[in-house]
Design a protein around this motif. Structure first.
Motif, PDB file in Angstrom:
ATOM      1  N   HIS A   1      18.066  -9.709  24.877  1.00 43.30           N
ATOM      2  CA  HIS A   1      17.753  -9.537  23.454  1.00 43.30           C
ATOM      3  C   HIS A   1      18.358 -10.678  22.637  1.00 43.30           C
ATOM      4  N   VAL A   2      17.617 -11.130  21.634  1.00 41.67           N
ATOM      5  CA  VAL A   2      18.057 -12.260  20.800  1.00 41.67           C
ATOM      6  C   VAL A   2      18.017 -11.857  19.331  1.00 41.67           C
ATOM      7  N   TRP A   3      19.062 -12.227  18.587  1.00 42.48           N
ATOM      8  CA  TRP A   3      19.023 -12.189  17.117  1.00 42.48           C
ATOM      9  C   TRP A   3      18.860 -13.647  16.678  1.00 42.48           C
TER      10      TRP A   3
ATOM     11  N   ILE B   1      11.759 -13.738  16.846  1.00 40.56           N
ATOM     12  CA  ILE B   1      11.135 -14.255  15.619  1.00 40.56           C
ATOM     13  C   ILE B   1      10.085 -13.260  15.118  1.00 40.56           C
ATOM     14  N   ALA B   2       9.302 -12.692  16.046  1.00 40.90           N
ATOM     15  CA  ALA B   2       8.297 -11.688  15.665  1.00 40.90           C
ATOM     16  C   ALA B   2       8.970 -10.420  15.122  1.00 40.90           C
ATOM     17  N   LEU B   3      10.084 -10.025  15.724  1.00 41.52           N
ATOM     18  CA  LEU B   3      10.825  -8.856  15.234  1.00 41.52           C
ATOM     19  C   LEU B   3      11.375  -9.119  13.833  1.00 41.52           C
TER      20      LEU B   3
ATOM     21  N   TYR C   1       7.970  -2.046  22.169  1.00 47.08           N
ATOM     22  CA  TYR C   1       8.395  -2.914  21.060  1.00 47.08           C
ATOM     23  C   TYR C   1       9.142  -2.142  19.978  1.00 47.08           C
ATOM     24  N   ASP C   2       8.859  -0.854  19.855  1.00 46.54           N
ATOM     25  CA  ASP C   2       9.660  -0.026  18.945  1.00 46.54           C
ATOM     26  C   ASP C   2      11.111   0.031  19.428  1.00 46.54           C
ATOM     27  N   LYS C   3      11.288   0.117  20.746  1.00 44.76           N
ATOM     28  CA  LYS C   3      12.649   0.123  21.312  1.00 44.76           C
ATOM     29  C   LYS C   3      13.323  -1.241  21.113  1.00 44.76           C
ATOM     30  N   LYS C   4      12.565  -2.306  21.363  1.00 44.81           N
ATOM     31  CA  LYS C   4      13.113  -3.659  21.150  1.00 44.81           C
ATOM     32  C   LYS C   4      13.564  -3.816  19.691  1.00 44.81           C
ATOM     33  N   TYR C   5      12.797  -3.240  18.780  1.00 53.30           N
ATOM     34  CA  TYR C   5      13.122  -3.347  17.354  1.00 53.30           C
ATOM     35  C   TYR C   5      14.407  -2.574  17.034  1.00 53.30           C
ATOM     36  N   GLN C   6      14.579  -1.413  17.675  1.00 48.89           N
ATOM     37  CA  GLN C   6      15.823  -0.653  17.490  1.00 48.89           C
ATOM     38  C   GLN C   6      17.031  -1.478  17.934  1.00 48.89           C
TER      39      GLN C   6
ATOM     40  N   LEU D   1      17.806  -4.321  15.412  1.00 44.21           N
ATOM     41  CA  LEU D   1      18.562  -3.889  14.235  1.00 44.21           C
ATOM     42  C   LEU D   1      20.024  -3.609  14.586  1.00 44.21           C
ATOM     43  N   LYS D   2      20.256  -3.117  15.817  1.00 45.93           N
ATOM     44  CA  LYS D   2      21.637  -2.878  16.265  1.00 45.93           C
ATOM     45  C   LYS D   2      22.413  -4.192  16.368  1.00 45.93           C
ATOM     46  N   LEU D   3      21.723  -5.263  16.804  1.00 46.55           N
ATOM     47  CA  LEU D   3      22.404  -6.548  16.987  1.00 46.55           C
ATOM     48  C   LEU D   3      23.064  -7.010  15.692  1.00 46.55           C
ATOM     49  N   VAL D   4      22.318  -6.974  14.592  1.00 46.68           N
ATOM     50  CA  VAL D   4      22.891  -7.469  13.335  1.00 46.68           C
ATOM     51  C   VAL D   4      23.952  -6.505  12.805  1.00 46.68           C
ATOM     52  N   GLU D   5      23.739  -5.217  13.049  1.00 49.77           N
ATOM     53  CA  GLU D   5      24.742  -4.222  12.650  1.00 49.77           C
ATOM     54  C   GLU D   5      26.063  -4.508  13.374  1.00 49.77           C
ATOM     55  N   HIS D   6      25.954  -4.780  14.676  1.00 47.60           N
ATOM     56  CA  HIS D   6      27.155  -5.074  15.465  1.00 47.60           C
ATOM     57  C   HIS D   6      27.805  -6.379  15.022  1.00 47.60           C
TER      58      HIS D   6
END
Length: 551
Positions: free
Chosen positions: A387-389, A431-433, A527-532, A535-540
């Protein structure tokens, strides 16, 4: 009775100044590209986050490409000229000569580029004022806008630049001045990057509050006190001197300009979609989002009434399509990030060699390599544990946070071509996310979006396009002409010539659907899971920062 001779074709020239090159096209009244040329331009990075260019170098490149695209045609059929460019800051003295924007005193380097982040301290102070003008830039001004850069020049280069300056131009306005001798500014540049209001004009209190009261005293002569809508004809058209430089007839219509992303938006958002079974066919043009993706990405949505979206620039009235309010989301680095990730990988030399052996671009090779290693599963599923932010250069929208950094989770010890391909895929997905996050912010504020219209360099990459469809769950429309930004610039020239009664009429006549890419609905849950996770990445990341900054 003998038939009449067909009416001679009408041609328009569009010139697009991007980050690394100048491109020009000859376009006819149907929006078909008849000739194309490009020319690289110089960039300097004297220190980290300082990015500079030369207005003389850029104008010379404009002349080279324009002469190329009109070779061999009857110049009397060229009806109009339109410019678009990056929103970089050009500084000239009172006699229109270049001034240095650097400590070295090199006056050739008289442009602070759009992606320059030197004015971090200045933008922080501007945002601390909480001035009401900031509500039109999503509540937080970006370091990439012009006010912080101007303040930086005043505070850091007082004698060599600021005190001698006679004119501060957005690059698109510099080009139209160079072509016509008219210093009038485009509404697009001033509204989007300089805090000008289409309804109220300049706000004296803003410039006084941030320490740039000099402009108020001067009646805004240095930054523009005559403002025209994009596509409006300038002065008496092309001057004899500029005509000679560009290889065009003197006196042809020259249009008030656009920022490059906005030209891309103009080139695609009004496309005639009849017969393609798209939901947006029966919906207003406000249901469309133009995504212009190159070095960075811009997300252009329009509305009949102003919509304020936290972290998204605008609403800007008539800044792209006359009569509509514009909201502009964005990602600071997209194409540049993909290059950075791919070129920095240990397997990049192997990738280069294999792509060259097949006469392919590295990205075409990576796309085919992903198809090879995906086996029976959809290609997107290869990143189930990677996963990438993507905010390696801060977040422009919708978080508007310069301090955010890039993140990658799920790395292994291996560094082979498979790893590179999967990391590339995860970056494209990120980037798409990020686009999905921007769309959700716009919809939460009142936009209703059903269809994406992609253009720019990255829209030529089928993986990038498919991932945007899959991640957002929306169909993606690609234009018949892939160079939509140049079509947008040519539309400006067509409007200035008087050949069309409005920008909207020119858009409908000169923009056509090339291909529709549909989302793979069966992959939605993945992709819904990837999106979850996204959002966790930036929260962390914010949690980590809080821990490190705590007592």
């Amino acid at each position: 009775m003998a038939g009449r001779d067909p009416e001679p074709a009408r041609y328009y020239v569009g010139v697009d100044v991007g980050t690394g090159s100048v491109r020009a096209a000859l376009v006819d009244q149907r929006g078909i590209l008849l000739a194309f040329a490009d020319q690289p331009i110089n960039q300097w990075e004297p220190q980290f986050n300082h990015h500079e260019q030369s207005s003389e170098d850029i104008w010379a490149a404009c002349c080279v490409v324009t002469k190329k695209v009109v070779q061999g045609i009857d110049l009397n059929q060229v009806r109009g000229l339109g410019f678009d460019a990056t929103c970089s800051l050009v500084v000239l003295d009172k006699h229109f000569r270049p001034l240095p924007v650097n400590h070295e005193g090199d006056s050739r380097r008289n442009i602070i580029m759009w992606l320059d982040h030197r004015a971090v301290s200045q933008v922080h102070r501007i945002n601390e004022t909480k001035h009401s003008a900031l509500q039109y830039v999503g509540g937080v001004m970006s370091v990439e806008m012009q006010a912080p850069k101007l303040l930086w020049l005043k505070e850091n280069l007082r004698e060599t630049c600021w005190d001698q300056a006679g004119h501060f131009f957005d690059l698109p306005d510099f080009l139209s001045w160079k072509a016509t001798g008219v210093t009038a500014r485009s509404l697009c540049s001033l509204v989007c990057k300089w805090t000008y209001s289409a309804e109220k004009g300049w706000d004296d209190s803003f410039w006084k509050m941030i320490g740039l009261e000099d402009f108020v005293a001067d009646n805004y002569g240095k930054i523009g006190n005559q403002v025209l809508p994009p596509g409006a004809p300038l002065g008496n058209g092309l001057t004899p001197e500029a005509a000679k430089d560009l290889g065009l007839p003197a006196g042809i219509a020259v249009a008030a300009s656009l920022i490059d992303a906005h030209a891309g938006g103009l080139g695609v958002i009004g496309t005639d979609v009849r017969g393609h079974g798209l939901a947006c066919e029966g919906q207003p043009v406000t249901s469309r989002l133009a995504v212009i993706c190159g070095t960075s990405s811009c997300h252009m949505g329009i509305s009949r009434d102003p919509i304020f979206v936290p972290g998204v620039w605008g609403p800007y009235f008539s800044a792209m399509v006359p009569g509509f309010w514009l909201n502009e989301g964005g990602q600071s680095v997209t194409g540049k990030l993909i290059d950075h990730v791919v070129q920095g990988h240990a397997a990049f030399p192997e990738l280069q060699a294999k792509a060259a052996a097949r006469c392919q671009s590295v990205y075409a090779y990576l796309n085919s390599h992903l198809d090879l290693i995906k086996k029976a599963q959809p290609v997107g599923f290869l990143t189930v544990d990677l996963h990438v932010w993507p905010d390696f250069h801060g977040n422009r929208s919708p978080l508007a946070d310069l301090t955010l950094k890039g993140m990658v989770t799920g790395l292994k010890l291996s560094q082979d071509l498979d790893d590179l391909a999967i990391l590339y895929l995860a970056t494209v997905q990120a980037i798409a996310l990020g686009t999905r996050l921007i769309i959700e912010a716009m919809e939460a504020a009142g936009h209703s979006i059903s269809t994406l219209f992609l253009c720019g360099g990255l829209s030529k990459n089928p993986l990038f396009v498919q991932m945007h469809a899959d991640v957002t769950g929306m169909p993606v429309v690609l234009s018949q002409e892939v160079e939509s930004v140049l079509v947008g610039a040519a539309i400006l020239g067509a409007c200035a010539s008087g050949d069309f009664t409005s920008v909207q009429e020119a858009m409908a006549s000169m923009s056509h659907v090339g291909k529709v890419v549909l989302p793979r609905r069966e992959d939605k849950r993945y992709y819904d899971k990837k999106y979850q996770v996204f959002l966790k990445l930036v929260e962390h990341q914010k949690e980590y920062a809080a821990i490190m900054q705590g007592d």
